[in-house]
Scaffold this active site. Structure first.
Site, short mmCIF file in Angstrom:
data_model
loop_
_atom_site.label_atom_id
_atom_site.label_comp_id
_atom_site.label_asym_id
_atom_site.label_seq_id
_atom_site.Cartn_x
_atom_site.Cartn_y
_atom_site.Cartn_z
N ASP A 204 3.75 12.88 2.28
CA ASP A 204 3.69 11.42 2.27
C ASP A 204 4.45 10.85 1.07
OD1 ASP A 204 2.84 8.90 3.01
OD2 ASP A 204 0.73 9.41 3.11
N ASP B 235 1.11 3.82 10.36
CA ASP B 235 -0.32 3.78 10.06
C ASP B 235 -1.05 2.91 11.08
OD1 ASP B 235 -0.26 5.45 7.95
OD2 ASP B 235 -0.43 3.92 6.39
C1 GLA Z 1 -0.45 6.81 3.96
C2 GLA Z 1 -0.31 7.56 5.27
C3 GLA Z 1 -1.68 7.74 5.88
C4 GLA Z 1 -2.56 8.49 4.94
C5 GLA Z 1 -2.64 7.75 3.61
C6 GLA Z 1 -3.37 8.59 2.58
O1 GLA Z 1 -0.85 5.49 4.16
O2 GLA Z 1 0.57 6.91 6.13
O3 GLA Z 1 -1.56 8.42 7.11
O4 GLA Z 1 -2.06 9.78 4.78
O5 GLA Z 1 -1.35 7.48 3.09
O6 GLA Z 1 -3.43 7.97 1.36
#
Ligand code: GLA
Length: 724
Positions: free
Chosen positions: A474, A544
């Site tokens: 990420d 997300d």
């Molecule tokens: C980002 C990712 C999510 C998750 C969060 C964790 O927003 O897109 O899927 O992994 O970070 O902090």
């Protein structure tokens, strides 16, 4: 042969499957573009298009020869020499003079494409033409590289600038390509967005002046994807000419379409010029990222299928591209940061018999990471939460027949972390000022060798000891301040690109050190979903936002360039955490099955419906998985243009197909009508769900009526098998 050189006419003709791209060397040795479009005969004579001077045009003189600038279509446009449109290159010599004058010198053809040596990922294979231009006043070479993919409608372009003189020069802009078109009534397609609304399609009429997409956030970003397409008048999903341009780059990018006063259209694409400058001392060179051009004479649909084949054949790791991917259960939407050992072990136990292959432990397992304010950068297990370490969880996964997956965010650090306290200068920050935080975090300065080596070691050990078969990488903020404590003042403009080279180096190191681990990319959702990242990550977390309706648009936007097998799509709980929308499990599953299926909720308290449905849904998903991994995508309807979405995935041999129909709002229509494209019109297909057998021609032209949808946000799927 896909590259033909006519020495007499001084003409280069590049031919892919259905396109030709032609340019020539003018009398005063400029590289002048002649044609890009439908394929022409190898010996097509385009000399009649060599520059003609009209008396009433504004003309300049170069070498005593009049030059009509608006008729010149330079293969790589240069600034401050009479062409007043946006240039591909802006370079200053040691005195600051912003003038270059590159003239043709020689060419070379390579049967295999030379890779980009600085570490920017580029596509494999392909016959490559390298044309050398030279400016003898400043002693700088410009190499333009063209790679033709004969089996596809793809041509890639990039440039190299080499200082072979003794004096320093400074690049202020170095685009991957510049491409001029004769006047036409184009429309311009771009993909804008935001966190949780990535990849929103926008089609604008061409204006006099410029349409600029791109951003200087340091990341390809949610806000604008590194992609632009020119659509000729009348072009749509199924017909008309489209010229796509996808930049294989994950940093700040720039796509500009400019129409000048006489209607000539210029496209340039490359690294964003803001926050960019690059010093070239004697012997140094700069390589641009690769731009992937795609020509389609049958609308956006054919363009997308060409891009999909291209990314699958030449970019995504062959060890994974066609391999069934695990169906994962990711802990994020279910637990966020609030979990303990027991919750995780119970989750793993609850997955027994569900059909889910891998349990992924997302954010929150390390350091003092109990929310997003602390712990990032401290890559040791939080023993308060997980006294048995990751090993206990991954062992339990193995015991119940599951794989284990782990989340990492190697580029970032919370100021409230041991790492930051030990090395406050390791982050990108301005001298004498407190760093700007975003999601309470700073970005580590990957342009610094010491930082990069430290993180390489940390990540290597974390992954080695985790027992993971899947890693989610990420990156949750964009770049501000753009200053590195390790670069001299004259090289500060190099930070953003050097940072990205550091990211690529780490990704290369980890993915080659652990060749059996599947890496999934992520950046606050799809914030860095681009062609370069696909080189390392066969799949990418699309957004997300897991709401089924919003996903129809986000996944559509991504599907313009990237194949379904690259889009990671999870089913989550309702009401949706982002927008509160309630959709049925059926709909959420059907929309997630347009890509790599996964799940994202607390499975310890599954409803009876979920317990019953999920194993069946996964079984069905596996029955169409080969179409998701390898099939051709035909989009018939989309939710940008209508109340419905309808897409079909067709096997390459056209023996099988899978249709997904989605209706947003229920209407008074008795039954939805659809046409199904992409089938063999000479064969008959059995439609399992309808008990019908119909010809491919009938399905395409007359279409069929679907059973009535059960309400708002509902889906119907059809499985087609050729019977003759
Ligand atoms: C980002 C990712 C999510 C998750 C969060 C964790 O927003 O897109 O899927 O992994 O970070 O902090």
């Amino acid at each position: 042969m896909s590259i033909t050189v006519n020495h007499e006419k001084k003409q280069f003709h590049l031919r892919g499957k259905d396109f030709s791209y032609v340019f020539h060397v003018t009398e005063n040795r400029y590289l002048n573009h002649l044609y890009y479009g439908k394929v022409l005969a190898e010996d097509a004579d385009l000399t009649y298009r060599y520059q003609k001077i009209a008396v009433n045009d504004f003309c300049g003189q170069i070498d005593g020869t009049p030059v009509k600038y608006t008729a010149l279509k330079p293969e790589y446009s240069q600034a401050n020499y009479g062409d007043f449109r946006d240039p591909a290159i802006f370079l200053q010599d040691e005195l600051g003079a912003p003038v270059v004058d590159f003239r043709y010198d020689s060419y070379e053809i390579y049967p295999e494409k030379p890779l980009i040596s600085s570490g920017i990922p580029s596509a494999r294979g392909g016959e490559t033409l390298a044309v050398r231009l030279f400016d003898p006043v400043i002693h700088v070479e410009l190499i333009l590289l063209y790679t033709v993919y004969e089996d596809l409608n793809i041509l890639t372009r990039r440039a190299e600038i080499r200082n072979i003189g003794e004096k320093k020069v400074r690049l202020q802009r170095a685009m991957s390509l510049s491409l001029d078109f004769p006047a036409d009534n184009f429309r311009v397609l771009t993909l804008h967005g935001n966190h949780a609304t990535e990849c929103q399609r926008e089609i604008s009429p061409l204006v006099h002046g410029q349409i600029i997409s791109g951003n200087s956030r340091g990341f390809s970003s949610h806000q604008s994807s590194p992609f632009v397409a020119l659509m000729r008048a009348g072009a749509d999903e199924e017909q008309g000419e489209i010229f796509g341009c996808n930049l294989m780059y994950s940093g700040s990018h720039y796509e500009c379409v400019e129409q000048d006063p006489v209607g000539t259209v210029r496209l340039i694409a490359g690294i964003h010029p803001l926050n960019f400058s690059w010093l070239l001392t004697e012997g140094e060179r700069f390589e641009t990222p690769e731009a992937v051009l795609c020509f389609s004479d049958e609308g956006l649909g054919k363009m997308s299928r060409s891009y999909h084949d291209f990314f699958r054949r030449y970019v995504i790791n062959p060890a994974f591209v066609e391999k069934p991917r695990p169906v994962v259960l990711n802990s994020w939407e279910g637990f966020r940061f609030r979990f303990d050992n027991k919750m995780l072990l119970d989750t793993v136990d609850a997955l027994k018999g569900s059909g889910i292959d891998v349990f992924v432990l997302d954010d929150g397992w390390f350091g003092a990471r109990n929310d997003d304010r602390a712990g990032l950068g401290d890559w040791y297990v939080n023993r308060e939460k997980l006294p048995g370490g990751l090993k206990e969880i991954s062992d339990r996964c193995r015991e119940v027949g599951l794989g284990f997956g782990l989340w990492i965010e190697p580029e970032m650090v919370n100021p409230d972390s041991d790492l930051y306290r030990a090395h406050p200068d390791w982050v990108i920050r301005a001298p004498g000022r407190e760093p700007v935080v975003s999601r309470n975090q700073c970005i580590l300065d990957f342009s610094r060798r010491d930082v990069l080596e430290y993180i390489k070691k940390q990540m290597y050990e974390v992954i080695r000891d985790s027992g993971a078969c899947y890693i989610k990488w990420d990156a949750n903020r964009h770049m501000t301040e753009n200053y590195s404590s390790a670069l001299p003042a004259e090289r500060q403009g190099e930070l953003q690109h050097r940072y990205m080279l550091g990211v690529y180096e780490l990704a290369e190191y980890l993915t080659t050190s652990f060749p059996d681990i599947l890496f999934e990319g992520c950046s606050g959702g799809g914030g860095r979903f681009d062609g370069a990242m696909l080189h390392y990550f066969p799949q990418y977390w699309t957004s997300d936002n897991t709401d089924a309706h919003d996903r129809t648009m986000i996944q559509y936007g991504n599907s313009l360039c990237y194949p379904p097998c690259s889009q990671s799509c999870h089913v989550s709980k309702v009401p949706n955490q982002r927008n509160g929308r309630v959709t049925s499990l059926r709909t959420r599953t059907d929309i997630a099955c347009r890509g790599i299926l996964g799940y994202e909720f607390d499975v310890r308290n599954m409803t009876e419906e979920e317990k019953k449905s999920i194993p069946e849904d996964i079984k069905k998903y596996h029955s169409i998985e080969d179409l998701i991994l390898k099939g051709d995508l035909y989009r018939m309807k989309n939710t940008f243009d209508s109340n419905e979405m309808c897409e079909v995935l067709v096997s390459k041999d056209k023996s099988r197909a899978y249709v997904t129909y989605y209706q947003c709002m229920n209407t008074h229509k008795t039954t939805p009508d659809i046409r199904i494209n992409g089938l063999d019109e000479k064969r008959k297909y059995q439609i399992a769900e309808l008990g019908l057998t119909l010809g491919g021609d009938v399905l395409k032209n007359a279409g069929i009526s679907l059973p009535k949808c059960p309400g708002d946000f509902s889906t119907v799927t059809l499985t087609l098998t050729a019977v003759e």
